[in-house]
Design a protein around this motif. Structure first.
Motif, PDB file in Angstrom:
ATOM      1  N   VAL A 456      38.148 -25.955  17.905  1.00 27.00           N
ATOM      2  CA  VAL A 456      37.863 -27.048  16.943  1.00 27.00           C
ATOM      3  C   VAL A 456      36.689 -27.876  17.412  1.00 27.00           C
ATOM      4  CG1 VAL A 456      38.781 -29.152  15.919  1.00 27.00           C
ATOM      5  CG2 VAL A 456      40.213 -27.113  16.078  1.00 27.00           C
ATOM      6  N   GLN A 457      36.688 -28.197  18.691  1.00 23.96           N
ATOM      7  CA  GLN A 457      35.608 -29.043  19.228  1.00 23.96           C
ATOM      8  C   GLN A 457      34.257 -28.351  19.067  1.00 23.96           C
ATOM      9  OE1 GLN A 457      36.241 -32.031  20.440  1.00 23.96           O
ATOM     10  NE2 GLN A 457      34.113 -32.540  21.003  1.00 23.96           N
ATOM     11  N   ASP A 458      34.182 -27.079  19.381  1.00 19.96           N
ATOM     12  CA  ASP A 458      32.924 -26.356  19.318  1.00 19.96           C
ATOM     13  C   ASP A 458      32.481 -26.114  17.879  1.00 19.96           C
ATOM     14  OD1 ASP A 458      30.778 -24.652  20.597  1.00 19.96           O
ATOM     15  OD2 ASP A 458      31.816 -23.147  19.366  1.00 19.96           O
ATOM     16  N   ALA A 459      33.459 -25.764  17.023  1.00 28.27           N
ATOM     17  CA  ALA A 459      33.123 -25.461  15.620  1.00 28.27           C
ATOM     18  C   ALA A 459      32.601 -26.703  14.890  1.00 28.27           C
ATOM     19  CB  ALA A 459      34.332 -24.886  14.905  1.00 28.27           C
ATOM     20  N   LEU A 460      33.227 -27.859  15.173  1.00 26.39           N
ATOM     21  CA  LEU A 460      32.772 -29.092  14.495  1.00 26.39           C
ATOM     22  C   LEU A 460      31.343 -29.443  14.870  1.00 26.39           C
ATOM     23  CD1 LEU A 460      35.962 -31.356  14.682  1.00 26.39           C
ATOM     24  CD2 LEU A 460      34.928 -30.384  12.634  1.00 26.39           C
ATOM     25  N   SER A 461      30.994 -29.124  16.091  1.00 25.29           N
ATOM     26  CA  SER A 461      29.628 -29.452  16.518  1.00 25.29           C
ATOM     27  C   SER A 461      28.588 -28.577  15.838  1.00 25.29           C
ATOM     28  CB  SER A 461      29.517 -29.323  18.035  1.00 25.29           C
ATOM     29  OG  SER A 461      29.717 -27.962  18.421  1.00 25.29           O
ATOM     30  N   ARG A 462      29.011 -27.430  15.293  1.00 28.62           N
ATOM     31  CA  ARG A 462      28.081 -26.513  14.635  1.00 28.62           C
ATOM     32  C   ARG A 462      28.159 -26.572  13.105  1.00 28.62           C
ATOM     33  NH1 ARG A 462      29.407 -20.876  16.540  1.00 28.62           N
ATOM     34  NH2 ARG A 462      31.524 -21.705  16.859  1.00 28.62           N
ATOM     35  N   CYS A 463      28.920 -27.542  12.563  1.00 23.03           N
ATOM     36  CA  CYS A 463      29.094 -27.656  11.105  1.00 23.03           C
ATOM     37  C   CYS A 463      28.467 -28.956  10.592  1.00 23.03           C
ATOM     38  CB  CYS A 463      30.583 -27.632  10.731  1.00 23.03           C
ATOM     39  SG  CYS A 463      31.370 -26.044  11.081  1.00 23.03           S
ATOM     40  N   ARG A 464      27.985 -28.911   9.362  1.00 24.78           N
ATOM     41  CA  ARG A 464      27.333 -30.088   8.741  1.00 24.78           C
ATOM     42  C   ARG A 464      28.319 -30.955   7.977  1.00 24.78           C
ATOM     43  NH1 ARG A 464      24.114 -25.543   7.576  1.00 24.78           N
ATOM     44  NH2 ARG A 464      22.170 -25.520   8.789  1.00 24.78           N
TER      45      ARG A 464
END
Length: 580
Positions: A456-464
């Protein structure tokens, strides 16, 4: 014998007829138009030199400059013609002058004017009276009245003779005392000006005129019995119109009042008339109400301060020839003739009306635009994005891999089944398959064996964007709250508002208080996209379409709102404005 008598009889009748004809010829009455006895009298005392003018107004009978005529005077006492050879009498032009009048000259004298084809006659009266011994008062006098508390004038009755004599000079007297120019009286030839009239200004006034005629000097005089009355009227004033320019339409009817005020007390002798100036000639407007342009009867009303006189000018059908003419209202009185005028001009476009219509149209268009933008804000924004993608910056190179992170509660009791179906099936089919967005869905895109918190932490950083899906049962349970808190990145995004979050509400939440605190605050602040709600914008709403739409298959309006909140996929390249 009988025959001789008949001859003498015929001779006698012929002689009698000739005598009658001669007498008629002497009086000039054989074919003359008789105007009777003139109203005005000439008064004189023995020793004066009165001038008896022919009372006929010759210029009104014919044009004396173009018509040959002669003037003959007759003494009606004996019917004889007066000639220049008689003593103490002189003929000068159309006048009969008595050089040294006496009581024997009193009587009626007839003036006869003849042309080649016409003859006119009128009689005038000369009255000669002795003055009373020991007094300077003349036996005959005229009557004139002046008003108190204003400036007024007396007119010399001899003024009609000024043009008939040479070198006339008039001296005024009051009660036999000569008057000089001072603060009270101001003699001006045939006019005596009296300033600030008082009651004691009443009395006997005499004007004496000395003159010469044919080199012979003479004089004559007239007396005036002056009375003073306390009722007075001031000079009339034209209140309306006052040099106005009035716009009218061709073919319309038009009315204009001339308002004249006469301050004071008394009986106003003022006539109000309309006239028009056409090609340097003034013509009085007719009172015939059947004409296109006419003036109506004058209306007079009494006010506390004086009188108001109103006469209306009426134009039933304004034509082209009426424009730019000077229509003048004149108040005719012995105290002056004030005027007021106006002109008609064709009515042009009303600039104020046009400006008002323009501003009103702009305001209406602005209101309509605001309403349209408010109602169709989403549709307009998507339309602009589709037609003009170059107006928006491209998302390439912003360090993000996905357009949106899809989050939904995943609990064990099956309460999130609807949210999971929507996230796994519906969203990818529409947003990825139809519109080409890139979505990160936990459970579909994560690597097997990775910790949920790390994913979750990594995916949120790559989403707009963050799209949070929930139903009435999936997010309102203690398990859902615990699920949200366990995902540190998701929780931080909700609480700290570190990225743009879109709430997708798949079911109606009847108890908003049961939502997690962070979600409730976010919903209160920006609202949620409700897949379950149907917006009936038009009267022709098709209930069949409403029955087909469910939370798992929302309406097209719901998808437009989702696309509106997703990142704009523009094509414009970033420019370095400082490079050449």
């Amino acid at each position: 014998m009988g025959r001789l008598s008949l001859v003498f009889l015929l001779a006698f009748l012929q002689a009698t007829e000739c005598a009658v004809i001669l007498e008629k010829d002497a009086l000039g009455s054989e074919s003359c138009k008789d105007f009777g006895l003139a109203f005005e009298r000439m008064f004189a005392i023995p020793g004066e030199s009165p001038l008896l003018e022919c009372p006929l107004q010759i210029r009104h009978l014919f044009n004396p400059a173009e018509t040959l005529y002669n003037v003959t005077w007759y003494d009606e006492r004996n019917g004889s013609e007066i000639t220049d050879g008689q003593p103490s009498v002189s003929l000068t032009g159309t006048s009969l002058w008595f050089l040294n009048v006496s009581l024997q000259h009193q009587g009626t004298y007839t003036c006869v004017v003849r042309t080649q084809s016409r003859c006119y006659r009128q009689a005038a009266v000369l009255v000669v009276s002795e003055m009373t011994a020991g007094t300077c008062e003349r036996p005959q006098r005229g009557m004139q009245r002046i008003s108190a508390r204003v400036n007024d004038v007396l007119s010399c009755p001899l003024r009609r003779y000024l043009r008939s004599v040479d070198h006339p000079s008039i001296q005024w007297y009051k009660n036999c005392e000569p008057l000089q120019d001072d603060d009270k009286f101001s003699p001006n030839k045939d006019i005596l000006n009296i300033r600030n009239v008082h009651l004691d200004d009443a009395g006997l006034y005499t004007c004496k005129m000395t003159f010469s005629l044919g080199g012979v000097a003479g004089e004559m005089a007239e007396s005036i019995e002056c009375t003073v009355h306390d009722e007075y009227l001031e000079n009339p004033r034209v209140i309306e119109p006052v040099h106005e320019i009035i716009k009218v339409e061709r073919g319309s009817s038009f009315r204009k009042d001339c308002v004249v005020v006469v301050p004071g007390k008394g009986i106003p002798t003022v006539e109000v008339l309309w006239k028009v100036l056409i090609e340097s000639e003034e013509d009085f407007i007719s009172k015939n109400t059947s004409l296109r342009i006419h003036q109506k009867a004058m209306n007079e009303s009494r006010q506390e301060e004086g009188f108001i006189l109103v006469r209306t000018l009426s134009v039933s059908d304004v034509s082209e020839e009426d424009f730019y003419l000077n229509f003048t209202c004149m108040a005719l009185s012995s105290r002056g003739n004030p005027t007021g005028q106006f002109s008609l001009v064709p009515e042009g476009p009303n600039l104020f009306l046009l400006l008002g219509l323009l501003l009103g149209s702009v305001a209406l268009l602005f209101v309509i635009g605001v309403l349209l933008c408010t109602i169709f804000k989403v549709e307009l924004a998507l339309w602009v994005r589709t037609l003009f993608p170059f107006l928006y910056k491209t998302t390439d190179g912003d360090g993000k891999q996905y357009d949106a992170y899809i989050a939904y509660p995943r609990v064990l009791d099956g309460s999130s089944e609807k949210a999971e179906v929507f996230a796994m099936n519906t969203l990818p089919q529409v947003l990825e398959g139809r519109y080409g967005y890139k979505l990160f869905i936990l459970g579909r895109d994560g690597q097997p064996g990775e910790a949920v918190v790390d994913v979750v932490q990594d995916a949120l950083s790559r989403c707009r964007r963050l799209l949070l899906l929930y139903t009435a049962s999936s997010l309102c349970s203690p398990e859902a709250l615990e699920w949200a808190e366990q995902q540190t990145g998701l929780y931080r995004a909700l609480v700290e508002n570190s990225m743009s979050i879109v709430l997708l509400e798949l079911e109606e939440i009847r108890e908003p208080g049961r939502l997690p605190h962070s979600v409730r605050l976010l919903k209160d602040k920006q609202g949620a996209l409700q897949a379950w709600k149907r917006r009936k914008r038009w009267m022709c709403w098709d209930r069949k379409l409403e029955d087909r739409s469910t939370s798992l298959h929302p309406s097209a309006g719901f998808w437009r709102e989702v696309r509106y909140h997703l990142p704009v996929r523009g094509k414009a390249k970033e420019r370095n404005w400082f490079s050449f």
